[in-house]
Design a protein around this motif. Structure first.
Motif, short mmCIF file in Angstrom:
data_model
loop_
_atom_site.label_atom_id
_atom_site.label_comp_id
_atom_site.label_asym_id
_atom_site.label_seq_id
_atom_site.Cartn_x
_atom_site.Cartn_y
_atom_site.Cartn_z
N UNK A 3 0.92 -1.26 0.18
CA UNK A 3 0.06 0.00 -0.21
C UNK A 3 0.82 1.26 0.06
N UNK A 4 0.46 2.23 -0.95
CA UNK A 4 1.26 3.42 -0.69
C UNK A 4 0.58 4.09 0.45
N UNK A 30 -8.13 16.15 8.69
CA UNK A 30 -7.10 15.44 7.71
C UNK A 30 -7.75 14.33 7.21
N UNK A 31 -7.44 14.21 5.73
CA UNK A 31 -7.93 13.17 5.01
C UNK A 31 -7.11 11.79 5.16
N UNK A 32 -8.08 10.70 5.15
CA UNK A 32 -7.71 9.29 5.39
C UNK A 32 -6.92 9.06 4.07
N UNK A 33 -6.99 9.43 2.89
CA UNK A 33 -6.42 9.26 1.76
C UNK A 33 -6.34 10.57 0.95
N UNK A 34 -5.18 10.75 0.03
CA UNK A 34 -4.76 11.72 -0.72
C UNK A 34 -4.67 11.49 -2.30
N UNK A 35 -4.87 11.93 -3.30
CA UNK A 35 -4.56 11.68 -4.59
C UNK A 35 -3.33 12.70 -5.03
N UNK A 36 -2.44 11.90 -5.45
CA UNK A 36 -1.17 12.30 -5.80
C UNK A 36 -0.86 11.93 -7.38
N UNK A 37 -0.91 12.94 -8.41
CA UNK A 37 -0.32 12.35 -9.59
C UNK A 37 -1.40 11.25 -10.15
N UNK A 38 -2.65 11.33 -9.68
CA UNK A 38 -3.67 10.20 -10.02
C UNK A 38 -3.64 8.94 -9.34
N UNK A 39 -2.68 8.84 -8.27
CA UNK A 39 -2.70 7.74 -7.40
C UNK A 39 -2.99 8.03 -5.91
#
Length: 334
Positions: A3-4, A30-39
Motif C-alpha cells: 500500500x502506498x 485530515x483526510x484518510x487518503x490523498x490523491x497525488x498524480x492520479x494515485x
C-alpha cells in the motif's frame, strides 16, 4: 502489492501559503487518503512540526488511517481545545502537543504504546488525563507544567515513567495507577506536584509495594481502587529468648531492626557468712521497619541468682557487681 502511504506535512513544507492558510484556519479535517498524480495514498502519519505554531487552529480530526503523530506535530497550537487520538495511533512523538495551553480535553486511543518526551508539556488547561493500558512508557517531562491537572489515570501496562513526567502539576489531587507491579519510576516524576497532599489509588494487593517505593510512598494517602483504606502493615511482635547467657530476638516480619531496653536491679542478701547477690532483669523490645508500623512491645523478666556456674563470670569464686555487669553486657550481645 504494498500500500502506498503519505505523511501530512502541511506547515513544515516551508510553503508560506500553506503556513498562512493553517495559521488562521479554525478547523482541519485530515483526510484518510490523498490523491497525488492520479494515485491514491493512505495517510498514515502526521509529520514533525506539521501544524506547529498554528495559533488559529481550534479543532483537528485525525483519521483512523494514522498510526503515528510526529515530533512537535501540534506544538504551540494555543487555540486547540480538544483532541481525540484514534485507536490506530501507536506512537505520540516528542513535543507532539507541547505548549497547547488551551487544550482542555485529550482522548488517547487504546493502541498507543509510548508517549514521547515533553509530549503534553505546558498544557495548562488540561484537568484530567487517562493513559490507556496499551501504553508501556511515559516520556521525560511528558506532562510537566500541566498546572490545571487534578486527576491522572495510569493504565495497567505502564512499565516506565521517566524524569519529571508529571512535575509541576500542583493542582493534583488524585492519581489512579492500575499497574499491579510498580512501574520503574524516576524519583522526581512528580516533582513540585505537592503529592504529599494528594491521594494515590492502587490495587489493594499492590498496596505494600507502592508504599515502599519512591516517589509513590510520598503521597499523602494510599487507598485501594475500590475506595478501601488499606492500613499500614505492622511488624509482628518479636520473641525473646535467653540462650547460653545471651538474649536473642526474632520476628516473623523480615528485615526488621530491634529496639531494646534492659533494666536491672542488683541486691545483696546475707545470712551469717553467706552472701547472696541477686540481679532482677527486665528486658523490653519492639521491632521496627521502614514503611511499617512498630510492633507491640515484648517483655521478659528473669532473676539471676548466686549460682556460681551462671553468675561467677570471671571464675574467682565470688559473685559480685562486676559479674552481674558482665552478664548484662553478654545478654545485650556486647
Amino acid at each position: 502489492m504494498t500500500a502506498k502511504t503519505a505523511t501530512v506535512t502541511y506547515c513544515s513544507s516551508g510553503n508560506n501559503y500553506e503556513e498562512n492558510r493553517y495559521a488562521y484556519s479554525d478547523t482541519v479535517n485530515i483526510p484518510a487518503t490523498v490523491n497525488y498524480n492520479g494515485e491514491q495514498y493512505s495517510v498514515t502519519s502526521i509529520g514533525s512540526s506539521a501544524f506547529s505554531g498554528c495559533s488559529g487552529l481550534t479543532s483537528v480530526t485525525i483519521p483512523n488511517s494514522v498510526t503515528s503523530i510526529g515530533d512537535g506535530a501540534f506544538a504551540a497550537c494555543g487555540g486547540l481545545t480538544s483532541i481525540t487520538i484514534p485507536n490506530s495511533v501507536t506512537i505520540i512523538g516528542n513535543q507532539a502537543f507541547y505548549g497547547c495551553s488551551g487544550l482542555n480535553s485529550v482522548t488517547i486511543g487504546n493502541n498507543v504504546t509510548s508517549i514521547g518526551n515533553w509530549a503534553f508539556q505546558g498544557c495548562s488547561s488540561l484537568t484530567s488525563i487517562t493513559i490507556p493500558n496499551s501504553v508501556k512508557g511515559i516520556g521525560q517531562e511528558a506532562f510537566r507544567g500541566c498546572s490545571g491537572l487534578n486527576s491522572i489515570t495510569i493504565g495497567s501496562g505502564v512499565k516506565n515513567i521517566d524524569s519529571q513526567a508529571f512535575a509541576y502539576c500542583n493542582e493534583l489531587t488524585d492519581v489512579y495507577c492500575l499497574a499491579e507491579n510498580v512501574p520503574s519510576t524516576s524519583t522526581d516524576a512528580f516533582m513540585e506536584s505537592l503529592i504529599e497532599y494528594a491521594t494515590l489509588h492502587v490495587l489493594t494487593a499492590s498496596f505494600n509495594a507502592y508504599s515502599e517505593k519512591e516517589p509513590w510512598k510520598s503521597f499523602g494517602s494510599i487507598v485501594g481502587l475500590d475506595g478501601t483504606i488499606v492500613e499500614t502493615p505492622k511488624c509482628a511482635t518479636p520473641t525473646i529468648a535467653l540462650d547460653d547467657g545471651k538474649l536473642k530476638f526474632s520476628c516473623e516480619t523480615e528485615d526488621v531492626e530491634f529496639v531494646y531496653d534492659i533494666k536491672s536491679t542488683y541486691s545483696v542478701h546475707g545470712v551469717g557468712s553467706e552472701v547472696l547477690p541477686v540481679c532482677q532483669c527486665t528486658v523490653t523490645v519492639y521491632a521496627t521497619r521502614q514503611d511499617y508500623d512498630n510492633s507491640d512491645v515484648a517483655t521478659l523478666e528473669f532473676t539471676l541468682g548466686a549460682d556460681g556456674d551462671v553468675c561467677d563470670t570471671n571464675k574467682d569464686g565470688v559473685v559480685d557487681v562486676a559479674d552481674i555487669a558482665t552478664i548484662i553486657d553478654k545478654m545485650a550481645g556486647k
